[in-house]
Design a protein around this motif. Structure first.
Motif, mmCIF file in Angstrom:
data_model
loop_
_atom_site.group_PDB
_atom_site.id
_atom_site.type_symbol
_atom_site.label_atom_id
_atom_site.label_comp_id
_atom_site.label_asym_id
_atom_site.label_seq_id
_atom_site.Cartn_x
_atom_site.Cartn_y
_atom_site.Cartn_z
ATOM 1 N N ILE A 14 0.843 -1.193 0.000
ATOM 2 C CA ILE A 14 0.000 0.000 0.000
ATOM 3 C C ILE A 14 0.880 1.245 0.000
ATOM 4 C CG2 ILE A 14 -1.957 -1.112 1.116
ATOM 5 C CD1 ILE A 14 -1.117 0.307 3.738
ATOM 6 N N GLN A 64 -2.887 5.357 1.667
ATOM 7 C CA GLN A 64 -3.616 4.275 2.327
ATOM 8 C C GLN A 64 -3.161 4.110 3.772
ATOM 9 O OE1 GLN A 64 -5.850 1.408 1.981
ATOM 10 N NE2 GLN A 64 -6.802 2.905 0.643
ATOM 11 N N VAL A 121 -4.289 -5.998 6.104
ATOM 12 C CA VAL A 121 -3.997 -5.312 4.840
ATOM 13 C C VAL A 121 -3.230 -6.235 3.901
ATOM 14 C CG1 VAL A 121 -2.668 -3.434 3.803
ATOM 15 C CG2 VAL A 121 -4.043 -3.007 5.859
ATOM 16 N N ARG A 169 -8.929 -2.420 3.496
ATOM 17 C CA ARG A 169 -8.463 -1.306 2.684
ATOM 18 C C ARG A 169 -9.293 -0.079 3.036
ATOM 19 N NH1 ARG A 169 -5.443 -0.093 -1.651
ATOM 20 N NH2 ARG A 169 -6.130 1.634 -2.988
#
Length: 316
Positions: free
Chosen positions: A121, A125, A277, A283
């Motif tokens: 990510i 994020q 995650v 998310r």
């Protein structure tokens, strides 16, 4: 700012609306023992930010720099820190409520409040997740011990905490009922909600029966009324830490449990979040990002109370 010992930050001198937020130059902090200095890359903006901006909350009178979410790169490590080194990408929540300050180019944080950012990510994020994820994790897992097959009602399921809580509850195997306006029901289904409820058209206290767990993100009368949808022994966890004693009195009368909680910084919880995650089970939905200098615009949007997911400040 040319001086390497200075940084940009968003501060305020008075309480009030978004217009009180100003970009200022401050001295860059130095990490104390067991702390790291983080060069902030992204930092979420949460309801607690705009509430503190307007009312002072736990922080009292300004000046202060808000922000508890942080994602960025370790710039320096204080004495005693052995788990991070300069260049490490990290994310986490600064100690709530008095560890604020991430709406700036740099912030110091206890090393134990952070963990390594998942490689899959980006910083936006990562900056969106910590406060809402820890809140949901501590409510649903640590307080309520959500288990497979349980019925979980999540209020404001499209909001910052709510949409993350849905995913955590689903990862635990729960059947999830979520409240939101009708226009957000497709979004709720996309993140795993089994049964969306339109709070404008449906009284949740009539529509929901035999819930095992309710996550109350609204407080007030919702807290008390949520107790009435539980099976015997069920639990309402409210993330609003203040309110009337009726919440606990009604729970005792009904033979259910009532908990009020305040989120706390925790590396163990952040590691659990990172694992979800990395497994593709969690998310953040980011409705919009803003440059640091436009923090007031982020607050103005947040004040409207209609955000789906999160708002994030970015430093680049």
């Amino acid at each position: 700012m040319s001086d390497v010992n200075r940084m940009r930050a968003i501060s305020q001198d008075v309480l009030g609306g978004p217009e009180v937020l100003k970009e200022v130059g401050l001295e860059r902090p130095e990490p104390r023992p067991n702390e790291v200095l983080v060069r902030v890359r992204a930092a979420g903006v949460n309801p607690t930010d705009w509430k503190h901006r307007a009312h002072g909350g736990f922080l009292g009178e300004p000046p202060f720099v808000l922000g508890w979410d942080v994602a960025g790169v370790v710039e320096a490590a204080g004495i005693g820190v052995d788990q991070f080194r300069p260049g490490d990408e990290v994310f986490g929540m600064l100690p709530y409520p008095f560890g604020h300050g991430s709406h700036a180019e740099y912030v110091t944080a206890p090393a134990r409040a952070l963990t390594h950012k998942p490689a899959g990510i980006d910083h936006v994020q990562a900056g969106a997740l910590p406060l809402v994820s820890l809140t949901a994790w501590q409510a649903l897992v640590e307080r309520a011990d959500v288990r497979p097959g349980q019925r979980v009602l999540i209020h404001a399921a499209a909001g910052g905490v709510g949409h993350v809580a849905v995913q955590i509850a689903k990862a635990r195997g729960a059947y999830v009922i979520g409240t939101a306006s009708a226009g957000k029901h497709d979004f709720l289904r996309s993140i795993g909600v089994d049964e969306p409820l339109d709070y404008r058209e449906t009284d949740f206290a009539e529509a929901v029966k035999d819930a095992d767990v309710v996550l109350d993100t609204l407080g007030g009368e919702t807290s008390v009324r949520s107790l009435r949808v539980l099976r015997p022994g069920g639990i309402v966890v409210s993330i609003l830490p203040v309110g009337s004693d009726e919440f606990f009195e009604e729970a005792e009368r009904l033979g259910v449990r009532a908990v009020r909680m305040l989120v706390d910084a925790d590396r163990g919880g952040m590691r659990e979040i990172a694992a979800l995650v990395e497994a593709g089970k969690l998310r953040a939905t980011v409705e919009r990002t803003f440059p640091l200098a436009e923090a007031a615009q982020a607050h103005a949007l947040g004040d409207r109370g209609r955000t789906t997911g999160k708002l994030v400040l970015v430093m680049d």
